[in-house]
Design an enzyme around this catalytic site. Structure first.
Site, short mmCIF file in Angstrom:
data_model
loop_
_atom_site.label_atom_id
_atom_site.label_comp_id
_atom_site.label_asym_id
_atom_site.label_seq_id
_atom_site.Cartn_x
_atom_site.Cartn_y
_atom_site.Cartn_z
N ASP A 1 0.85 -1.19 0.00
CA ASP A 1 0.00 0.00 0.00
C ASP A 1 0.89 1.24 0.00
OD1 ASP A 1 -2.36 1.42 0.02
OD2 ASP A 1 -2.61 1.33 2.19
N GLU B 1 -6.61 5.08 -8.62
CA GLU B 1 -7.90 5.59 -8.12
C GLU B 1 -8.46 6.74 -8.96
OE1 GLU B 1 -10.00 6.40 -3.83
OE2 GLU B 1 -8.02 5.51 -4.02
N LYS C 1 -9.66 2.00 -9.01
CA LYS C 1 -10.19 2.16 -7.64
C LYS C 1 -11.33 3.17 -7.63
CE LYS C 1 -7.71 2.14 -3.83
NZ LYS C 1 -6.66 2.49 -2.84
N THR D 1 -13.11 0.65 -3.00
CA THR D 1 -12.40 0.99 -1.77
C THR D 1 -13.32 1.74 -0.80
OG1 THR D 1 -10.35 2.02 -0.97
CG2 THR D 1 -11.54 3.19 -2.70
N PHE E 1 -11.80 -1.32 5.03
CA PHE E 1 -10.80 -0.52 5.75
C PHE E 1 -10.81 -0.84 7.24
CE2 PHE E 1 -9.31 3.33 3.13
CZ PHE E 1 -9.17 2.54 1.99
#
Length: 316
Positions: free
Chosen positions: A16, A95, A131, A155, A177
């Site tokens: 990440d 993203e 994303k 996400t 998350f």
């Protein structure tokens, strides 16, 4: 054997980060980025060339000033992704602008533009995950994009209704998350920072994992946003785990034995009828934590996108 190597036997490890050096060091299968990580990456001197390339591209493409800034921003996203893909065998997650999270049409158009930019660089769309924030609009965008062989990573997943709607729409991958759920419970004084058991973020992913496997959904579950290695180790066996360099380092330096915690059931059940939009919105709305954290996540990613555009505007 260190814990990172041991964990790789149970789950696919994803970095990440947008830091190429960390990616080379820890050798993950895939990598994920977001507007915050992109902003960190472009602020490193070693990545100055990304800004220069993006500005040159935007000026050459022309158009209105605001369009040039957007084009430069999209170019940086892709060019960093291309550099990362040189170091990993799997996927890069890139993203879409968080400000588009409530428009299915705009998300689809932006996703296709990002894929086009990757393909212009010789990167197959089969190595890119777009994303999107897990709003209803983005889930529907992912469903449409799949028809063009464009796969998505949904996400900012905080509620079970988000996870369920993603699976029912055939989304390729979701990112629940863990750490941000944990943060919310701590901020509400519902959990102490010294808590060492399975916290609400971990429990949320376990519930999703059990549900997906029970109903034989193909959507990949990738635990994300970890605050400590205990959260990670509680989820060993999850399909994928995306981990920051700080925690990858901690796992690599630890040699305590770990065991697989998540295992798919041997018996499958018929999935329930898919949620309608009305049902999805109501169910998600019932979870105060999820409502707050999803909104907060979209806002913060939007702010970081603006910060990146401010950097580019000075160059353009």
């Amino acid at each position: 054997m260190n814990q990172l190597d041991a964990l790789k036997k149970f789950s696919t490890i994803v970095a990440d980060t947008g830091d190429i050096e960390s990616i080379c060091k820890y050798k993950p299968e895939d990598a994920t980025t977001n507007p915050s990580l992109i902003l960190q990456a472009v602020n490193l001197n070693v990545n100055q060339f990304l800004i220069d390339q993006a500005v040159e591209y935007a000026k050459k493409k022309g158009g209105l000033y605001k369009d040039q800034i957007i084009n430069a921003s999209d170019k940086i996203l892709v060019d960093l992704g291309v550099e990362i893909l040189k170091k990993i065998p799997g996927y890069i997650s890139s993203e879409v602008d968080a400000r588009l999270s409530f428009s299915t049409e705009k998300c689809i158009l932006k996703a296709k533009k990002i894929i086009d930019l990757y393909e212009e660089k010789g990167i197959s769309r089969n190595r890119v995950l777009i994303k999107l924030a897990a709003t209803w609009e983005c889930i529907k965008a992912a469903e449409e994009l799949k028809k063009d062989n464009i796969h998505c990573n949904l996400t900012l997943v905080f509620s079970f209704s988000q996870a369920r709607a993603c699976a029912e729409s055939g989304v390729f991958l979701i990112s629940p998350f863990v750490g941000r759920i944990y943060d919310w419970y701590v901020s509400q004084n519902l959990l102490s920072k010294s808590f060492s058991g399975k916290d609400p973020g971990v429990i949320s992913v376990c519930k999703i994992y059990e549900y997906y496997k029970k109903h034989n959904y193909k959507t990949i579950i990738m635990g994300a946003s970890f605050r400590n290695i205990e959260q990670i180790l509680h989820l060993s066996g999850c399909d994928r785990l995306t981990i920051s360099p700080v925690l990858l380092k901690e796992l690599e330096s630890n040699t305590r034995t770990i065991t697989r915690q998540l295992n798919p059931p041997g018996v499958f059940s018929v999935p329930p009828v898919a949620l309608s939009e009305e049902e999805f919105r109501w169910e998600h709305n019932q979870d105060a934590m999820a409502v707050q954290k999803l909104s907060e996540g979209i806002r913060n990613f939007g702010k970081d996108q603006l910060s990146l555009e401010e950097i580019l505007s000075k160059k353009i």
